[in-house]
Write a protein that holds these residues in place. Structure first.
Motif, PDB file in Angstrom:
ATOM      1  N   THR A  17       0.610   4.196  -2.759  1.00 23.03           N
ATOM      2  CA  THR A  17       0.496   5.577  -2.239  1.00 23.03           C
ATOM      3  C   THR A  17       1.638   6.516  -2.841  1.00 23.03           C
ATOM      4  O   THR A  17       1.390   7.421  -3.510  1.00 23.03           O
ATOM      5  N   LEU A  58      -8.259   7.823  10.625  1.00 25.99           N
ATOM      6  CA  LEU A  58      -7.497   6.642  10.607  1.00 25.99           C
ATOM      7  C   LEU A  58      -8.069   5.612  11.452  1.00 25.99           C
ATOM      8  O   LEU A  58      -8.370   4.488  10.914  1.00 25.99           O
ATOM      9  N   LEU A 106      -4.160  12.832   6.438  1.00 27.51           N
ATOM     10  CA  LEU A 106      -5.548  12.605   5.951  1.00 27.51           C
ATOM     11  C   LEU A 106      -6.649  13.824   6.490  1.00 27.51           C
ATOM     12  O   LEU A 106      -7.264  14.169   5.977  1.00 27.51           O
ATOM     13  N   ALA A 164       0.800  -1.303  -0.253  1.00 29.95           N
ATOM     14  CA  ALA A 164      -0.180  -0.002   0.027  1.00 29.95           C
ATOM     15  C   ALA A 164       0.860   1.323   0.028  1.00 29.95           C
ATOM     16  O   ALA A 164       0.638   2.336  -0.552  1.00 29.95           O
ATOM     17  N   PHE A 186      -3.142   1.462   7.119  1.00 32.60           N
ATOM     18  CA  PHE A 186      -4.152   2.881   7.183  1.00 32.60           C
ATOM     19  C   PHE A 186      -3.723   3.377   5.831  1.00 32.60           C
ATOM     20  O   PHE A 186      -4.531   4.395   5.545  1.00 32.60           O
ATOM     21  N   VAL A 187      -2.505   3.170   5.321  1.00 34.20           N
ATOM     22  CA  VAL A 187      -2.360   3.978   4.016  1.00 34.20           C
ATOM     23  C   VAL A 187      -3.311   3.827   2.834  1.00 34.20           C
ATOM     24  O   VAL A 187      -3.591   4.676   2.190  1.00 34.20           O
ATOM     25  N   LYS A 188      -4.048   2.567   2.745  1.00 29.28           N
ATOM     26  CA  LYS A 188      -5.322   2.405   1.738  1.00 29.28           C
ATOM     27  C   LYS A 188      -6.147   3.650   2.031  1.00 29.28           C
ATOM     28  O   LYS A 188      -6.805   4.009   1.305  1.00 29.28           O
ATOM     29  N   LYS A 189      -6.223   4.154   3.262  1.00 29.09           N
ATOM     30  CA  LYS A 189      -7.109   5.067   3.584  1.00 29.09           C
ATOM     31  C   LYS A 189      -6.645   6.478   2.777  1.00 29.09           C
ATOM     32  O   LYS A 189      -7.561   7.216   2.039  1.00 29.09           O
ATOM     33  N   THR A 190      -5.417   6.641   2.705  1.00 31.52           N
ATOM     34  CA  THR A 190      -4.860   7.711   1.978  1.00 31.52           C
ATOM     35  C   THR A 190      -5.413   7.531   0.330  1.00 31.52           C
ATOM     36  O   THR A 190      -5.751   8.553  -0.186  1.00 31.52           O
ATOM     37  N   LEU A 191      -5.155   6.130   0.069  1.00 29.42           N
ATOM     38  CA  LEU A 191      -5.771   6.235  -1.396  1.00 29.42           C
ATOM     39  C   LEU A 191      -7.001   6.376  -1.625  1.00 29.42           C
ATOM     40  O   LEU A 191      -7.304   7.175  -2.676  1.00 29.42           O
ATOM     41  N   VAL A 226       0.594   9.528   9.495  1.00 31.06           N
ATOM     42  CA  VAL A 226       0.030   9.705   8.537  1.00 31.06           C
ATOM     43  C   VAL A 226      -1.410  10.348   8.739  1.00 31.06           C
ATOM     44  O   VAL A 226      -1.963  10.917   7.971  1.00 31.06           O
ATOM     45  N   TRP A 243     -11.042   3.777   9.530  1.00 32.71           N
ATOM     46  CA  TRP A 243     -10.555   3.009   8.358  1.00 32.71           C
ATOM     47  C   TRP A 243     -10.130   1.346   9.084  1.00 32.71           C
ATOM     48  O   TRP A 243     -10.417   0.636   8.606  1.00 32.71           O
ATOM     49  N   ASN A 244      -9.386   1.674  10.316  1.00 31.45           N
ATOM     50  CA  ASN A 244      -8.976   0.433  11.044  1.00 31.45           C
ATOM     51  C   ASN A 244     -10.181  -0.384  11.127  1.00 31.45           C
ATOM     52  O   ASN A 244     -10.172  -1.660  11.288  1.00 31.45           O
TER      53      ASN A 244
END
Lengths: 362, 415
Positions: free
Chosen positions: A23, A319, A278, A19, B4-9, A274, A322-323
């Motif tokens: 990105t 974050l 976001l 991922a 979590f990087v998928k979230k960025t995507l 990160v 998403w988790n």
């Protein structure tokens, strides 16, 4: 992640999650398909705000110190660039070479931040917030009323990045890459530092300062050092911010902007470097496009409600959402094949719920 | 642990969905005003002015439909630039009306130089340097600025009122500087005095004027006050309560309807206060009264009478629409023809004829007024005199005017 990597802070290439690569490729290719507006005002601006919020995330997430003076440190760097470098207002503008200006501005911001830290680290929780807020407000009023150095209400305009290697660095694409490199570098640095000895002791201090003191650690020094490093991050972002706007005035360091940075960090999530980015993307998108969604008299309400919903349904920000979605999907799939991964994740989420708890205590 | 990087995507994917949209038979017009922060009420009235002009033309100009896109700032130059950039670069407006306040105007003027194909018309910002020094080829201001607004006031108080020495109280930023300059320049040229230690500069939003009032000298004939909105109300109330009895001279937004309409007995002290500005509430002229009637009809919830912000936005929007009519809505050459039409435009506004000088700054009539008590006990501004066709250099040549120096706290020195 194995123990060796955890303590040495090293990551080998094979450890990098796909991922991240996706990105990175996306972020690098972004200017090739986005319009100038999306590259500059959405992309670069999100990266800058994200970097400032990252400096707050580092203090709050790893150090347990919520400082509202991070934007002020960034503003300090911005003002220093205008004062030491060149501006078109005719006040100050000492005309130092650009590299000296930038280095002095960033260092100035870091020292300012360390000074804020020295004042506030002996306090906890709400008192830290109060002290740093007071400093931010004092700075705002000071620059608004000081004409000799800061040119008062008008502030400075005509602050330009240098033209280097034949590239004008304020053009959308070069400026985007500049912001991306700096933001990416700091994310990596914060992530790396969080696994270093310093980062780990900082997190230990966050969780139990008294025990750390008993073990012989200099708690105050650790915290002031954390403020210094976060000042470096905020200061660098501040230099980018003044180049981005081309100007700086007391309005750029006002209380509402100070709060914006806190909102960005909280909405994004404080658990990982990160998160602030976001939050910044969400913030910048809403700030630009909420006015198109609804009656122009109500668009600030939309922004407020959106952030309220995020914080209400996910106390650990975007974050966290998403988790949660990810773990839901995984439980739905059931099966044993993901068991080893899951244990890893569980350990991490246990660790992070500790973080959340600490922050709530704070 | 990198999930979590998928979230960025996900988020960045959403970012890339929106793209610039192009218009065919419609012309996109942007309008920028302060719809948040301290000047919200003023910004809303500015927007009313824009909509009045569009309504008058039925949202059509040169045979094309006008699509209005609004933007909002909070009166800081940063936010004005962000909103402008969004309107121009994302929404693709070809004509932009705005912004509202002085420092924003300077910032948008600078930005306009980077967008030569877009035409910018001022909203109501009134700082001098927006058009005086290093003007922008595609920034037009059909409204007058702070120094022009003071035309005739300096002479009037010197000759008719007989004042020889004044104290100055004003907010500490570019617009009041411009006003103070516009007032003092003729006043001091005639021999009037305004000592530096009798000039008081307060931050916007100042609540407590007791220290200023205590420091006001006794040996002046009057106080020139350039405060706006709540600041003006606060000062007038406190000055009255502290027993001050020096006559006042008002800046353009110090004794307008937003201040005179406020409740309380403090209002006695302002009767007889002379002032000057681009509009006069009680001007007895069909053009103005028709404008007021149209405003009241379209916006029953607006002010009792259109403010100078509604007026400025109205005049600038109307100029854009008239010029679009002239070129039949043709902006295909990057707006060159349109801008040429704007430069030579001369038209009738609710406050008389307006035309542009060579730096695209309006030359228009200014109203000298005095506060009186109306028949129903309300305070209002009586028009004393209309100063015809005031230009930006206040009657002297451009070169000579530049020698007066930039507006600021100590200009003119007056000693």
């Amino acid at each position: 992640m194995d123990t060796r990597a955890l303590f040495s802070g090293s990551t080998s290439l094979s450890n990098i999650h796909p991922a991240i690569i996706v990105t990175a490729v996306f972020l690098l290719a972004y200017p090739s398909f986005a319009s100038d507006f999306f590259i500059f005002q959405i992309g670069a601006y999100s990266l800058i705000l994200g970097t400032i919020a990252l400096s707050l995330m580092m203090l709050a997430g790893y150090g347990g110190m919520v400082s509202l003076a991070q934007l002020t440190a960034a503003g300090m760097a911005g003002y220093l660039v205008a004062i030491l470098g060149e501006n078109s207002v005719g006040v100050m503008g000492l005309g130092w070479p650009w590299w000296l200006t930038v280095v002095s501005a960033v260092l100035g911001a870091a020292i300012f931040s360390a000074f804020v830290g020295a004042i506030s680290v002996r306090t906890e929780g709400i008192y830290t917030i109060m002290i740093t807020l007071a400093i931010a407000v004092a700075f705002f009023y000071f620059v608004r009323q000081n004409y000799v150095l800061f040119n008062g209400f008008t502030g400075f305009a005509g602050v330009e990045p240098p033209t280097l290697f034949g590239v004008y660095w304020r053009d959308p694409t070069p400026f985007y890459y500049l912001s991306l490199v700096i933001a990416g570098g700091f994310v990596w640095a914060v992530f790396y530092a969080s696994r270093s000895t310093f980062g780990l002791s900082l997190q230990a201090i966050r969780d139990n300062p008294r025990r750390m003191r008993a073990l012989g650690y200099n708690v105050t020094l650790h915290r002031v050092a954390a403020y210094f490093f976060s000042g470096l991050i905020a200061g660098t972002a501040g230099v980018l911010l003044v180049w981005f706007n081309g100007r700086i005035s007391p309005g750029s360091v006002g209380v509402d902007v100070v709060i914006d940075i806190l909102v960005i960090a909280v909405v994004g999530g404080m658990r990982h470097p990160v998160g602030p980015f976001l939050g910044a993307i969400a913030f910048v998108l809403l700030e630009n496009f909420a006015i198109d969604l609804i009656d122009r008299e109500r668009f600030n309400t939309v922004i407020g409600i959106a952030f309220l919903l995020v914080v209400l349904f996910s106390p650990d920000g975007l974050l966290g959402i998403w988790n949660r979605i990810r773990s839901k999907i995984r439980f739905g799939r059931s099966g044993q094949q993901g068991a080893s991964r899951r244990t890893g994740d569980d350990r991490q989420s246990a660790e992070s719920s500790d973080n959340v708890k600490t922050q709530e205590e704070v | 642990m990198f999930g979590f990087v998928k979230k960025t995507l996900a988020v960045t994917a959403i970012m890339s969905l929106a793209g610039p949209a192009m218009a065919q038979e419609t012309i996109k017009m942007g309008s920028l005003a302060t719809l948040e922060g301290a000047f919200t009420v003023l910004g809303e009235d500015g927007m009313r002015g824009v909509r009045m002009a569009l309504e008058e033309f039925g949202y059509m100009a040169g045979g094309k439909k006008i699509e209005l896109i609004t933007g909002s700032s909070d009166a800081s130059p940063d936010s004005a630039i962000r909103a402008t950039r969004k309107l121009v670069e994302q929404d693709g407006v070809k004509v932009l009306i705005g912004p509202l306040s002085g420092s924003e105007g300077l910032a948008v003027k600078d930005y306009s130089k980077t967008q030569p194909k877009v035409t910018f018309l001022n909203g109501s910002s009134a700082a001098q340097d927006t058009t005086l020094r290093s003007p922008s080829e595609n920034f037009f201001r059909f409204s007058t600025e702070g120094a022009q607004w003071m035309a005739g006031l300096g002479e009037y108080v010197y000759k008719t009122k007989g004042y020889r020495s004044v104290a100055v109280l004003a907010e500490d930023y570019s617009f009041p500087y411009t006003q103070v300059f516009g007032f003092l320049e003729p006043f001091c040229r005639l021999g009037g005095k305004a000592p530096q230690d009798a000039r008081f500069w307060v931050p916007i939003g100042n609540k407590d004027y007791s220290s200023v009032i205590a420091a006001l000298p006794d040996d002046v004939d009057a106080i020139y006050v350039a405060l706006g909105g709540a600041d003006a109300v606060n000062f007038l109330t406190q000055y009255e309560q502290s027993g001050g009895d020096l006559p006042l001279i008002g800046g353009s937004i110090t004794v307008d309807q937003t201040v005179l309409g406020s409740k309380g007995k403090t209002r006695r002290s302002v009767i007889g206060t002379p002032s000057a500005g681009p509009v006069s509430d009680t001007w007895d002229d069909a053009r103005w009264s028709n404008f007021v009637a149209a405003y009241k009809k379209q916006f029953p919830k607006g002010f009792p009478s259109p403010s100078l912000f509604a007026h400025s936005y109205y005049v600038n929007t109307k100029a854009a629409l008239l010029a679009l009519d002239k070129v039949k809505g043709d902006l295909s050459d990057g707006g060159n023809k349109f801008r040429a039409a704007l430069s030579s435009l001369e038209f009738e506004t609710p406050t008389g004829m307006v035309k542009l000088d060579e730096r695209r700054q309006a030359i228009a009539d200014i109203f000298l007024t005095e506060v009186i008590e109306g028949p129903d006990g309300n305070l209002m501004n009586k028009t004393i005199k209309v100063i015809p066709q005031v230009n930006q250099t206040l009657g002297v040549s451009y070169e000579k005017f530049l020698k007066y120096g930039k507006v600021g706290r100590e200009n003119p020195s007056c000693s």
